[in-house]
Design a protein around this motif. Structure first.
Motif, PDB file in Angstrom:
ATOM      1  N   GLU A 105       0.826  -1.211   0.000  1.00 20.24           N
ATOM      2  CA  GLU A 105       0.000   0.000   0.000  1.00 20.24           C
ATOM      3  C   GLU A 105       0.861   1.262   0.000  1.00 20.24           C
ATOM      4  N   HIS A 108       1.987   1.780  -3.554  1.00 17.85           N
ATOM      5  CA  HIS A 108       0.855   2.303  -4.327  1.00 17.85           C
ATOM      6  C   HIS A 108       0.614   3.774  -4.009  1.00 17.85           C
ATOM      7  N   HIS A 109       0.795   4.137  -2.734  1.00 19.00           N
ATOM      8  CA  HIS A 109       0.660   5.546  -2.334  1.00 19.00           C
ATOM      9  C   HIS A 109       1.706   6.407  -3.032  1.00 19.00           C
ATOM     10  N   GLN A 112       0.695   6.818  -6.668  1.00 22.84           N
ATOM     11  CA  GLN A 112      -0.460   7.679  -6.887  1.00 22.84           C
ATOM     12  C   GLN A 112      -0.180   9.141  -6.552  1.00 22.84           C
ATOM     13  N   LYS A 113       0.473   9.380  -5.407  1.00 23.90           N
ATOM     14  CA  LYS A 113       0.658  10.763  -4.960  1.00 23.90           C
ATOM     15  C   LYS A 113       1.880  11.429  -5.574  1.00 23.90           C
ATOM     16  N   ASP A 312      -3.680   0.379   9.406  1.00 29.77           N
ATOM     17  CA  ASP A 312      -4.603   0.933   8.408  1.00 29.77           C
ATOM     18  C   ASP A 312      -3.767   1.447   7.239  1.00 29.77           C
ATOM     19  N   ASN A 313      -3.258   0.505   6.445  1.00 34.07           N
ATOM     20  CA  ASN A 313      -2.378   0.842   5.335  1.00 34.07           C
ATOM     21  C   ASN A 313      -3.189   0.902   4.047  1.00 34.07           C
ATOM     22  N   ARG A 314      -3.185   2.074   3.415  1.00 33.14           N
ATOM     23  CA  ARG A 314      -3.987   2.263   2.210  1.00 33.14           C
ATOM     24  C   ARG A 314      -3.231   3.119   1.198  1.00 33.14           C
ATOM     25  N   ALA A 315      -3.569   2.940  -0.061  1.00 34.21           N
ATOM     26  CA  ALA A 315      -2.932   3.725  -1.119  1.00 34.21           C
ATOM     27  C   ALA A 315      -3.200   5.213  -0.947  1.00 34.21           C
ATOM     28  N   GLU A 316      -4.307   5.555  -0.281  1.00 34.66           N
ATOM     29  CA  GLU A 316      -4.641   6.969  -0.094  1.00 34.66           C
ATOM     30  C   GLU A 316      -3.654   7.688   0.810  1.00 34.66           C
ATOM     31  N   HIS A 317      -3.105   6.976   1.805  1.00 31.58           N
ATOM     32  CA  HIS A 317      -2.223   7.659   2.755  1.00 31.58           C
ATOM     33  C   HIS A 317      -0.978   6.872   3.142  1.00 31.58           C
ATOM     34  N   GLN A 365       2.354  11.283   8.936  1.00 30.75           N
ATOM     35  CA  GLN A 365       2.564  11.883   7.627  1.00 30.75           C
ATOM     36  C   GLN A 365       3.701  12.899   7.737  1.00 30.75           C
TER      37      GLN A 365
END
Length: 513
Positions: A105, A108-109, A112-113, A312-317, A365
């Protein structure tokens, strides 16, 4: 060949092809790849050269010898200790040998970012294979899992929570428990026992007790490194060093790599230098169990079990949530994990054998910046400026409540942390007190062992310091291969991510030589 500072008796002038600044996770990998490519390679390490026979397992001796600023490097407000190794082998000498990859993730983050489309699982696979083989990465053996860690796994299994045993870079570990003070049995396979000896055998010259001060461009995309031989321990200036070279590979760590680059004047073309700092702050927890339930936190692998139910590992953050990890082997440090003093503290330490210790890790972050002050002799004083965000504080408190509740469920009678003002929790009924937990300087001591981001990867100099091959933007023949390149925090433990990123870039560079 390893040359120690006390073996240098006069000013030193050298010429070479590649200079590696730093000998930790990234520097060791880089040194090996340059030497294996047949390039004349020099490694410069500010810390001293120590071997197994020197690791006496005493915190009061080993922290000043092996840690940056004796383990007392802190954020400017004094809220967070920022631990880094400063010795032959860097932080790979003092870590707990946990081998965790960059989470999918997180990649992927970054894609994407930040548009880092070259940093994929497939493109890193060969580097993982090389690094894991060199370091003997494998699942920790059952025989060195102590009760202090296993209580996390047993309780998680009973509650249906996700938990697991770490992979590790050990070989022949006897479970002494002194990983934080350097391994006196040569079981922990840091760069001091792997990549650096391999590089030395291939002809690399490794200098310890040499601090790099600045870099000067000279003709034809070549550079002159201005450095200092320093006295071991005091780090006082002894002799000047000048090295002319064609290539520089920076691996001085997230705090000091950008310091050298800034003092060299390179910050003018690199506006992101020293920014975007992640610390992944954590807090130490101490849970007292009944006397008959001996945790024996000082033996076995200090950190062998993690409870990851609330990741809570996600591509969004990228990395998010929080997790618990067992920890042990530092009685002096852990003695601070309460607000007790005097006789109360003595009684608490009498319960040390039945006290469980763990760390609550809360990924962040990027929100910090670095600055530095230089003394007349070239030594540098970092200013690590970092503010906890409101979102992080909320997640921390949720994590602390969850961790304390988990420990009471495991059988703890009392839960403490390293705050001088927050009293013991003696019942789950008191968890609401955590809503008012004092996340302020002087009222709690947090720790960071994974500082990252000050030279982050970006597609151009407006958003990053290095490109996807870890070369500085706007400058030829200078690379960065330490934790500073991570755009956001890469993993709960950063040794393997740093090595894998360094291996990919240096393997590719060496093939082009």
């Amino acid at each position: 060949m390893i040359i120690q500072g006390h073996e240098i008796f006069s000013p030193l002038t050298l010429k070479t092809h590649s200079v590696v600044v730093g000998s930790g996770a990234g520097g060791g990998v880089a040194a090996y790849h340059m030497a294996a490519a047949g390039l004349d390679t020099v490694v410069l390490e500010e810390g001293g050269y120590f071997q197994a026979k020197d690791f006496n397992q005493r915190e009061e001796d080993m922290m000043p010898a092996l840690y940056r600023s004796a383990g007392r490097q802190m954020t400017t407000d004094g809220l967070i200790y920022v631990w880094q190794g400063s010795t032959f082998g860097g932080s790979t000498v003092i870590n707990t040998a946990d081998a965790t990859p960059i989470e999918a993730e997180v990649l992927h983050h970054w894609q994407q970012k930040f548009g880092l489309n070259e940093l994929t699982e497939d493109n890193l696979a060969a580097s993982y294979e090389r690094v894991y083989k060199t370091l003997n990465v494998h699942r920790l053996e059952e025989k060195i899992l102590n009760r202090n860690n296993k209580v996390l796994l047993e309780t998680a299994n009973r509650l249906g929570y996700k938990a697991g045993v770490f992979n590790s870079n050990r070989k022949g570990c006897i479970g002494s428990g002194y990983c934080f003070q350097g391994c006196a049995y040569d079981a922990k396979q840091g760069t001091n026992l792997t990549y650096l000896p391999m590089a030395s055998d291939l002809g690399a010259r490794i200098y310890t007790d040499v601090r790099v001060d600045r870099i000067e461009p000279i003709s034809g995309n070549r550079y002159r490194i201005l450095a200092s031989v320093v006295e071991r321990g005091t780090r006082r200036f002894r002799h000047p060093v000048e090295i002319d070279c064609e290539r520089i590979i920076m691996a001085a760590g997230t705090v000091h790599t950008p310091a050298i680059l800034k003092r060299s004047g390179f910050d003018k073309a690199l506006p992101q230098l020293g920014k975007n700092i992640s610390l992944q702050p954590q807090i130490g927890l101490a849970a007292t169990f009944p006397d008959e339930d001996k945790m024996t936190s000082w033996r076995g692998a200090p950190q062998s079990i993690y409870m990851s139910e609330f990741d809570d590992n996600r591509a969004e953050h990228g990395l998010g949530g929080f997790r618990m990890e067992g920890v042990g082997g530092m009685a002096g440090v852990f003695a601070q994990f309460s607000n007790k003093i005097g006789l109360d503290h003595k009684r608490m330490m009498e319960q040390f054998p039945s006290t469980h210790y763990s760390a609550l890790l809360v990924p962040d972050q990027p929100s910090g910046t670095l600055d530095w002050e230089w003394a007349a002799d070239g030594s540098v004083k970092p200013k690590i400026q970092y503010a906890l965000t409101a979102e992080w504080k909320q997640r921390f408190k949720r994590g602390f409540k969850t961790a304390a509740e988990f420990l009471f469920e495991a059988g703890a009678k009392e839960v403490n942390c390293n705050s001088p003002v927050f009293g013991s929790l003696t019942s789950p009924d008191q968890l609401s007190r955590i809503d008012d937990f004092p996340l302020e300087p002087g009222l709690v001591a947090l720790t960071s062992a994974h500082v990252q981001g000050s030279c982050r990867i970006g597609v151009n100099a407006d958003v990053g310091v290095v490109d996807q091959n870890l070369k500085l933007h706007n400058l030829d023949n200078i690379y960065v291969v330490d934790g500073s390149v991570m755009p956001t925090t890469a993993s709960t433990h950063t040794m393997i991510p740093i090595m894998v990123m360094a291996d990919r870039a240096m393997h590719k560079l060496a093939q082009g030589a």
